[in-house]
Structures are given as structure tokens and as C-alpha cells.
Design a protein around this motif. Structure first.
Motif, short mmCIF file in Angstrom:
data_model
loop_
_atom_site.label_atom_id
_atom_site.label_comp_id
_atom_site.label_asym_id
_atom_site.label_seq_id
_atom_site.Cartn_x
_atom_site.Cartn_y
_atom_site.Cartn_z
N VAL A 175 0.84 -1.20 0.00
CA VAL A 175 0.00 0.00 0.00
C VAL A 175 0.87 1.26 0.00
N MET A 176 1.91 1.27 0.82
CA MET A 176 2.80 2.44 0.85
C MET A 176 3.42 2.69 -0.52
N ALA A 177 3.88 1.63 -1.16
CA ALA A 177 4.49 1.78 -2.48
C ALA A 177 3.47 2.23 -3.52
N ALA A 178 2.27 1.69 -3.44
CA ALA A 178 1.21 2.07 -4.38
C ALA A 178 0.83 3.54 -4.21
N ARG A 179 0.80 4.01 -2.99
CA ARG A 179 0.48 5.43 -2.73
C ARG A 179 1.54 6.34 -3.35
N GLN A 180 2.77 5.89 -3.34
CA GLN A 180 3.84 6.70 -3.93
C GLN A 180 3.71 6.75 -5.45
N VAL A 181 3.31 5.63 -6.04
CA VAL A 181 3.17 5.56 -7.50
C VAL A 181 1.92 6.29 -7.98
N ARG A 182 0.82 6.16 -7.25
CA ARG A 182 -0.46 6.76 -7.64
C ARG A 182 -1.06 7.55 -6.48
N PRO A 183 -0.43 8.67 -6.10
CA PRO A 183 -0.92 9.42 -4.94
C PRO A 183 -2.30 10.05 -5.14
N GLU A 184 -2.74 10.17 -6.37
CA GLU A 184 -4.03 10.81 -6.66
C GLU A 184 -5.22 9.87 -6.49
N ALA A 185 -4.99 8.60 -6.25
CA ALA A 185 -6.08 7.62 -6.15
C ALA A 185 -6.93 7.85 -4.90
N ASP A 186 -8.06 7.17 -4.86
CA ASP A 186 -8.95 7.25 -3.70
C ASP A 186 -8.72 6.12 -2.70
N PHE A 187 -8.40 4.94 -3.22
CA PHE A 187 -8.16 3.77 -2.37
C PHE A 187 -6.91 3.05 -2.87
N TRP A 188 -6.16 2.51 -1.92
CA TRP A 188 -5.01 1.67 -2.23
C TRP A 188 -5.21 0.36 -1.48
N VAL A 189 -5.08 -0.76 -2.19
CA VAL A 189 -5.37 -2.06 -1.60
C VAL A 189 -4.16 -2.98 -1.75
N GLY A 190 -3.70 -3.51 -0.63
CA GLY A 190 -2.62 -4.49 -0.63
C GLY A 190 -3.13 -5.82 -0.12
N VAL A 191 -2.80 -6.87 -0.84
CA VAL A 191 -3.17 -8.24 -0.45
C VAL A 191 -1.88 -9.04 -0.44
N GLU A 192 -1.54 -9.57 0.71
CA GLU A 192 -0.31 -10.36 0.83
C GLU A 192 -0.64 -11.71 1.44
N ALA A 193 -0.35 -12.77 0.71
CA ALA A 193 -0.59 -14.12 1.20
C ALA A 193 0.67 -14.63 1.89
N GLY A 194 0.46 -15.41 2.94
CA GLY A 194 1.60 -15.93 3.68
C GLY A 194 1.31 -17.29 4.29
N ILE A 195 2.31 -17.79 4.98
CA ILE A 195 2.23 -19.07 5.68
C ILE A 195 2.58 -18.82 7.14
N GLU A 196 1.76 -19.35 8.02
CA GLU A 196 2.07 -19.30 9.45
C GLU A 196 1.81 -20.68 10.03
N ASP A 197 2.81 -21.21 10.69
CA ASP A 197 2.73 -22.57 11.21
C ASP A 197 2.37 -23.50 10.05
N ASP A 198 1.20 -24.10 10.08
CA ASP A 198 0.81 -25.02 9.01
C ASP A 198 -0.38 -24.48 8.20
N MET A 199 -0.52 -23.16 8.18
CA MET A 199 -1.68 -22.53 7.53
C MET A 199 -1.26 -21.52 6.47
N THR A 200 -2.10 -21.41 5.44
CA THR A 200 -1.97 -20.32 4.49
C THR A 200 -3.11 -19.34 4.74
N PHE A 201 -2.83 -18.07 4.56
CA PHE A 201 -3.78 -17.00 4.84
C PHE A 201 -3.30 -15.75 4.12
N ALA A 202 -4.02 -14.66 4.25
CA ALA A 202 -3.58 -13.39 3.66
C ALA A 202 -3.93 -12.24 4.59
#
Length: 179
Positions: free
Chosen positions: A59-86
Motif C-alpha cells: 500500500v505504501m508503495a502504491a500510494r507513492q506511485v499513484r498518490p491521486e487515487a482514492d483507495f489503495w489495496v494491498g493483499v499479501e498471502a503468507g504461511i504461518e505454522d501449518d496454515m496459508t492466509f492473507a
């Protein structure tokens, strides 16, 4: 019309953003622009903190690239213990909303590959012989036989992450005393 920046080029994530914004704001009320930004975390984030950090940094990087936007959305998937989530991070003006998606327990054989440094998507593609599965239903779609997908699970989390930036009473309750 809202200008929404999807800090990803992954079709499954972009579709989740589109569907969630349609649920919350209605059709034809926004345009989504996808951009490729660096999360500054490993390709396969491990743990809650690293994954959340990746979404925030997108989101921080997207705001720098497109500061004029209304919304910035970051989705990051990861693994914790034996689970996948985002983790989902959404910013609008000076307000941030965050939500963690539902989790899926992964088989040990897949986790072994992840621990050896491979991405979940690569492990799933090898196992299933489905090319680029991570941009389709992902492990979630595969193991639920299509009942859920990355898109559907992320969509729900995106709706939840939008609450702090869209719900008036929530915003009032969240105001600081000095405002």
C-alpha cells in the motif's frame, strides 16, 4: 467514480478487490488499476508479521506511485505454522483498514517445500500439475474442490478491511480525542 489501486497484478487478488468493492459500493462506482509494486518481503512471507508487513508495504508503495487515487489495496498471502492466509490492507485518505483472511491448513509435504524456500504456488503447481495455480483458485480452491477460492476468501477479508474507511459510526467511534 473512485480510483482504486490494486497493489498487485495477480488476477485472483484483483478479482477479489473488484467483487468486494462491488459489494460495498455497487457496480460502476469505481475503476481498478493494478500496479506491480514490491512488498519488500520474501516471495513467500512466513509468519503473521512478515505477511502483514508485506501488505502494508504494498500500500505504501502504491500510494507513492499513484498518490491521486482514492483507495489503495494491498493483499499479501503468507504461511504461518501449518496454515496459508492473507493480510489485506486498505487505505483511503488518512484512514487504514486491515483484515486477515480465513486460513487453510496445509499438508506436511507442501509445508516441507515451503520450508525449503519454495513458494506455496510453486508447490501446488508441482503437486496438481495446474500451471500458475496461484493466479487461479490456489491451494484454497484445490483443496475445497472449488467451494472456495483465493478470490472468495480474500473478497470477504477485503469487505472487512473496508469497514474502518466506509462505516460512519465506526469512524466516529475510532476518532482520537484530539480530533
Amino acid at each position: 467514480m473512485y480510483h482504486v489501486i490494486a497493489a498487485t497484478t495477480n488476477p485472483a487478488k484483483i478479482n477479489a478487490i473488484k467483487l468486494a468493492f462491488e459489494q460495498v459500493f455497487g457496480k460502476d462506482t469505481f475503476d481498478i488499476e493494478d500496479i506491480n509494486v514490491d512488498s519488500r518481503v520474501p516471495q513467500q512471507p512466513i509468519g503473521n508479521t512478515e505477511t502483514r508487513t508485506g501488505a502494508r508495504q504494498r500500500v505504501m508503495a502504491a500510494r507513492q506511485v499513484r498518490p491521486e487515487a482514492d483507495f489503495w489495496v494491498g493483499v499479501e498471502a503468507g504461511i504461518e505454522d501449518d496454515m496459508t492466509f492473507a493480510w489485506i490492507v486498505i487505505e483511503h485518505e488518512q484512514i487504514r483498514g486491515e483484515s486477515r483472511s480465513a486460513s487453510l491448513m496445509l499438508p506436511e509435504q507442501i509445508l516441507k517445500g515451503v520450508r525449503e524456500g519454495r513458494e506455496l504456488g510453486d508447490e501446488m503447481a508441482f503437486l496438481t500439475k495446474i500451471d500458475n495455480i496461484k493466479q487461479k483458485g490456489g491451494a484454497i480452491g484445490y483443496f475445497t474442490d472449488g467451494l472456495l477460492s483465493r478470490t472468495s476468501v480474500y473478497q470477504q477479508a477485503i469487505v472487512l478491511a473496508l469497514v474502518p474507511v466506509t462505516h460512519d459510526i465506526y469512524k466516529q467511534l475510532n476518532k482520537k480525542d484530539d480530533e
